[in-house]
Design a protein around this motif. Structure first.
Motif, mmCIF file in Angstrom:
data_model
loop_
_atom_site.group_PDB
_atom_site.id
_atom_site.type_symbol
_atom_site.label_atom_id
_atom_site.label_comp_id
_atom_site.label_asym_id
_atom_site.label_seq_id
_atom_site.Cartn_x
_atom_site.Cartn_y
_atom_site.Cartn_z
ATOM 1 N N ARG A 18 0.821 -1.227 0.000
ATOM 2 C CA ARG A 18 0.000 0.000 0.000
ATOM 3 C C ARG A 18 0.849 1.268 0.000
ATOM 4 N NH1 ARG A 18 -3.665 2.253 4.869
ATOM 5 N NH2 ARG A 18 -4.232 4.223 3.860
ATOM 6 N N ILE A 19 0.682 2.062 -1.073
ATOM 7 C CA ILE A 19 1.412 3.332 -1.199
ATOM 8 C C ILE A 19 0.521 4.461 -0.687
ATOM 9 C CG2 ILE A 19 2.437 4.976 -2.839
ATOM 10 C CD1 ILE A 19 3.029 2.563 -4.685
ATOM 11 N N VAL A 20 1.068 5.281 0.221
ATOM 12 C CA VAL A 20 0.341 6.461 0.715
ATOM 13 C C VAL A 20 1.131 7.685 0.250
ATOM 14 C CG1 VAL A 20 -0.486 7.680 2.761
ATOM 15 C CG2 VAL A 20 -0.516 5.167 2.710
ATOM 16 N N THR A 21 0.540 8.456 -0.642
ATOM 17 C CA THR A 21 1.251 9.623 -1.198
ATOM 18 C C THR A 21 1.016 10.854 -0.322
ATOM 19 O OG1 THR A 21 -0.604 10.363 -2.530
ATOM 20 C CG2 THR A 21 0.862 8.747 -3.551
ATOM 21 N N ILE A 42 10.341 13.761 1.142
ATOM 22 C CA ILE A 42 9.469 12.572 1.059
ATOM 23 C C ILE A 42 8.292 12.845 0.112
ATOM 24 C CG2 ILE A 42 7.942 11.028 2.375
ATOM 25 C CD1 ILE A 42 9.716 11.789 4.879
ATOM 26 N N GLU A 43 8.016 11.862 -0.767
ATOM 27 C CA GLU A 43 6.875 11.982 -1.681
ATOM 28 C C GLU A 43 5.788 10.962 -1.377
ATOM 29 O OE1 GLU A 43 8.405 12.036 -5.770
ATOM 30 O OE2 GLU A 43 10.129 13.139 -4.987
ATOM 31 N N GLU A 44 6.239 9.777 -0.977
ATOM 32 C CA GLU A 44 5.280 8.729 -0.606
ATOM 33 C C GLU A 44 5.923 7.771 0.377
ATOM 34 O OE1 GLU A 44 4.621 7.505 -4.716
ATOM 35 O OE2 GLU A 44 5.776 5.676 -4.346
ATOM 36 N N GLU A 274 26.247 13.434 -3.480
ATOM 37 C CA GLU A 274 25.951 12.443 -4.538
ATOM 38 C C GLU A 274 26.314 11.025 -4.083
ATOM 39 O OE1 GLU A 274 28.115 15.204 -5.260
ATOM 40 O OE2 GLU A 274 26.226 16.265 -5.656
ATOM 41 N N LYS A 275 27.224 10.921 -3.130
ATOM 42 C CA LYS A 275 27.620 9.590 -2.639
ATOM 43 C C LYS A 275 26.688 9.076 -1.541
ATOM 44 C CE LYS A 275 32.504 9.443 -3.802
ATOM 45 N NZ LYS A 275 33.843 9.129 -3.304
ATOM 46 N N PHE A 276 25.736 9.905 -1.127
ATOM 47 C CA PHE A 276 24.754 9.495 -0.112
ATOM 48 C C PHE A 276 23.551 8.888 -0.835
ATOM 49 C CE2 PHE A 276 26.052 11.219 4.082
ATOM 50 C CZ PHE A 276 27.254 11.789 3.694
ATOM 51 N N TYR A 277 23.327 7.590 -0.635
ATOM 52 C CA TYR A 277 22.207 6.946 -1.321
ATOM 53 C C TYR A 277 20.910 7.303 -0.605
ATOM 54 C CZ TYR A 277 19.535 3.655 -3.987
ATOM 55 O OH TYR A 277 18.603 3.102 -4.843
ATOM 56 N N MET A 278 19.932 7.736 -1.395
ATOM 57 C CA MET A 278 18.651 8.125 -0.789
ATOM 58 C C MET A 278 17.468 7.499 -1.517
ATOM 59 S SD MET A 278 19.035 12.114 0.147
ATOM 60 C CE MET A 278 20.564 12.707 -0.551
ATOM 61 N N ASN A 279 16.555 6.938 -0.762
ATOM 62 C CA ASN A 279 15.272 6.511 -1.332
ATOM 63 C C ASN A 279 14.121 6.935 -0.414
ATOM 64 O OD1 ASN A 279 15.577 4.650 0.709
ATOM 65 N ND2 ASN A 279 15.556 2.845 -0.618
ATOM 66 N N LEU A 280 14.397 7.954 0.418
ATOM 67 C CA LEU A 280 13.357 8.418 1.336
ATOM 68 C C LEU A 280 12.179 9.027 0.603
ATOM 69 C CD1 LEU A 280 13.569 11.822 1.812
ATOM 70 C CD2 LEU A 280 15.715 11.091 2.807
ATOM 71 N N ASN A 281 12.395 9.483 -0.642
ATOM 72 C CA ASN A 281 11.263 10.012 -1.416
ATOM 73 C C ASN A 281 10.173 8.954 -1.596
ATOM 74 O OD1 ASN A 281 13.165 8.641 -3.102
ATOM 75 N ND2 ASN A 281 12.120 9.440 -4.907
ATOM 76 N N LYS A 282 10.587 7.664 -1.686
ATOM 77 C CA LYS A 282 9.611 6.597 -1.938
ATOM 78 C C LYS A 282 9.096 5.916 -0.671
ATOM 79 C CE LYS A 282 12.258 4.301 -4.752
ATOM 80 N NZ LYS A 282 12.789 3.242 -5.576
ATOM 81 N N PHE A 283 9.936 5.910 0.381
ATOM 82 C CA PHE A 283 9.565 5.111 1.565
ATOM 83 C C PHE A 283 9.466 5.905 2.856
ATOM 84 C CE2 PHE A 283 12.029 2.128 -1.239
ATOM 85 C CZ PHE A 283 10.907 1.502 -1.749
ATOM 86 N N GLY A 284 9.822 7.190 2.849
ATOM 87 C CA GLY A 284 9.800 7.977 4.079
ATOM 88 C C GLY A 284 10.788 7.427 5.095
ATOM 89 N N ASN A 285 10.521 7.759 6.350
ATOM 90 C CA ASN A 285 11.401 7.317 7.436
ATOM 91 C C ASN A 285 10.873 5.982 7.981
ATOM 92 O OD1 ASN A 285 12.660 6.890 9.894
ATOM 93 N ND2 ASN A 285 12.528 9.017 10.555
ATOM 94 N N THR A 286 11.608 4.904 7.729
ATOM 95 C CA THR A 286 11.189 3.577 8.211
ATOM 96 C C THR A 286 12.032 3.144 9.410
ATOM 97 O OG1 THR A 286 12.608 2.494 6.583
ATOM 98 C CG2 THR A 286 10.304 2.809 5.961
ATOM 99 N N SER A 287 12.580 4.098 10.123
ATOM 100 C CA SER A 287 13.327 3.866 11.364
ATOM 101 C C SER A 287 14.387 2.767 11.184
ATOM 102 C CB SER A 287 12.359 3.553 12.504
ATOM 103 O OG SER A 287 13.018 3.574 13.738
#
Ligand code: UT7
Length: 330
Positions: A18-21, A42-44, A274-287
């Motif tokens: 379930r994606i919550v935008t 964060i986007e979703e 640029e060397k910091f990998y980020m995917n928080l736009n898709k998953f937010g903060n998952t602790s």
């Protein structure tokens, strides 16, 4: 005594469907996609299904990690599960995962270091193998934060998501694996980030439910200030103790809380963002899941290769922080 070289030999991750935008959240609280994106990146995020608990996410991630490692659940002799959102207050989520996986040869316990949990758990698992006490440790970071955030509180409900990541630790060939780590805690910040009720200090009562103190409360700007100091301190300390320079680091996997925190930390550490990998736009903060979720995605994209030196680095409630430097072993 000869200490073993220990490394991650398989990593898996899982997020619920379930994606919550941000636009979905605009319908629930007084917020906007523009505010959330510009203040956090964060986007979703993903929210667990009603019948999914923290252990269910952990099991999915663990199965993938075992498959990648070419091992079965019975090969695991210890499970360390990092979470702040366990299935139950008593009975560790690690034991539930042990049963669901069929890891019948494994001891199992939970560890709560909030968003630093994955790094804390990897450190504990590494120590168990280095000291020859155990051979193969399954480390899990897993959270269903959607059950503890207050969906009426715009200060917090837009930030968090659900997910899990799992890593199998084992002996690796000389010259590879975990190089160094640094863990820290600042327990004096007592009210910065916590779920105030539902534990032994303040059990659930009608008043608690009325004031909604069974949900996560956070002083966001205070956590922000802590994070922009703690991330550099942990990362630089771990690099120093491993004799690793900023030039040696091919990629950093930070706790995925806020793009602005990561940008500030990158400047202070001296490693380009640029060397910091980020995917928080898709998953937010998952602790406790966030660092493993980021690393898992980068591995799937072929961005981390054998011999690369990477840094994992996180901060969270407690307050806690920690970093680990790894020479990737596969
Ligand atoms: O894993 C560790 C967990 N926590 C963190 O990493 C959080 C660290 N902190 C942060 O990321 C940032 O402090 C936040 C994203 C939480 C907040 O950003 P900020 O730039 O520090 O904003 P703020 O808290 O200072 O709030 C600025 C304004 C306030 O309005 P007023 O008082 O200036 O009128 C807030 O009420 O933004 C308002 N606001 C919002 N507006 C729209 C707060 N949340 C929202 C929202 N939508 N969701």
């Amino acid at each position: 005594m000869n200490f073993k070289n220990v490394g991650i030999v398989g990593l898996g991750s899982y997020v619920p469907e379930r994606i919550v935008t941000n636009f979905d959240l605009e319908k629930m609280v007084d917020t906007s996609d523009e505010w959330i994106k510009s203040r956090t990146g964060i986007e979703e995020r993903r929210f667990a299904a009603e019948d999914q608990a923290t252990s269910d996410l952990a099991v999915e991630a663990s199965k993938k990690a075992l498959e990648k490692a070419g091992l079965t659940a019975e090969d695991i002799d210890f499970i360390i599960l990092a979470t702040g959102t366990p299935d139950y207050l008593i009975q560790s989520t690690a034991c539930i995962v042990q049963e669901k996986l069929g890891a019948k040869n494994a001891a199992a316990f939970d560890l709560n270091a909030a968003c630093s949990g994955f790094v804390y758990a990897l450190t504990m698992g590494t120590a168990l193998i280095k000291s020859n006490m155990y051979k193969r440790v399954l480390v899990i970071g897993t959270e269903v934060l959607s059950r503890v955030v207050d969906m009426q509180d715009r200060n917090t409900c837009v930030l968090f998501g659900d997910g899990a990541a799992a890593a199998v630790l084992a002996e690796v060939e000389p010259g590879y694996g975990i190089i160094s780590q640094y863990l820290g805690a600042e327990g004096e910040d007592q009210e910065t980030l916590r779920v105030p009720a539902g534990g032994t200090r303040k059990p659930i009562t009608p008043e608690v439910l009325e004031e909604r103190s069974n949900f996560l409360k956070m002083k966001g700007p205070e956590v922000f200030k802590f994070a922009v100091k703690a991330l550099p301190k942990a990362t630089i300390s771990a690099m120093e103790s491993g004799n690793v320079s900023v030039e040696d680091i091919s990629m950093v996997f930070p706790h995925q809380a806020n793009l602005r925190i990561i940008e500030a930390a990158s400047k202070r550490i001296g490693i380009p963002v640029e060397k910091f990998y980020m995917n928080l736009n898709k998953f937010g903060n998952t602790s406790s899941a966030s660092i493993g979720l980021a690393l898992g995605e980068a591995l799937d994209k072929g961005l981390v290769k054998k011999g690369d030196v990477i840094a994992l680095t996180g901060f969270g409630a407690g307050l806690t922080y920690g970093s680990m430097i790894i020479k990737w072993a596969y």
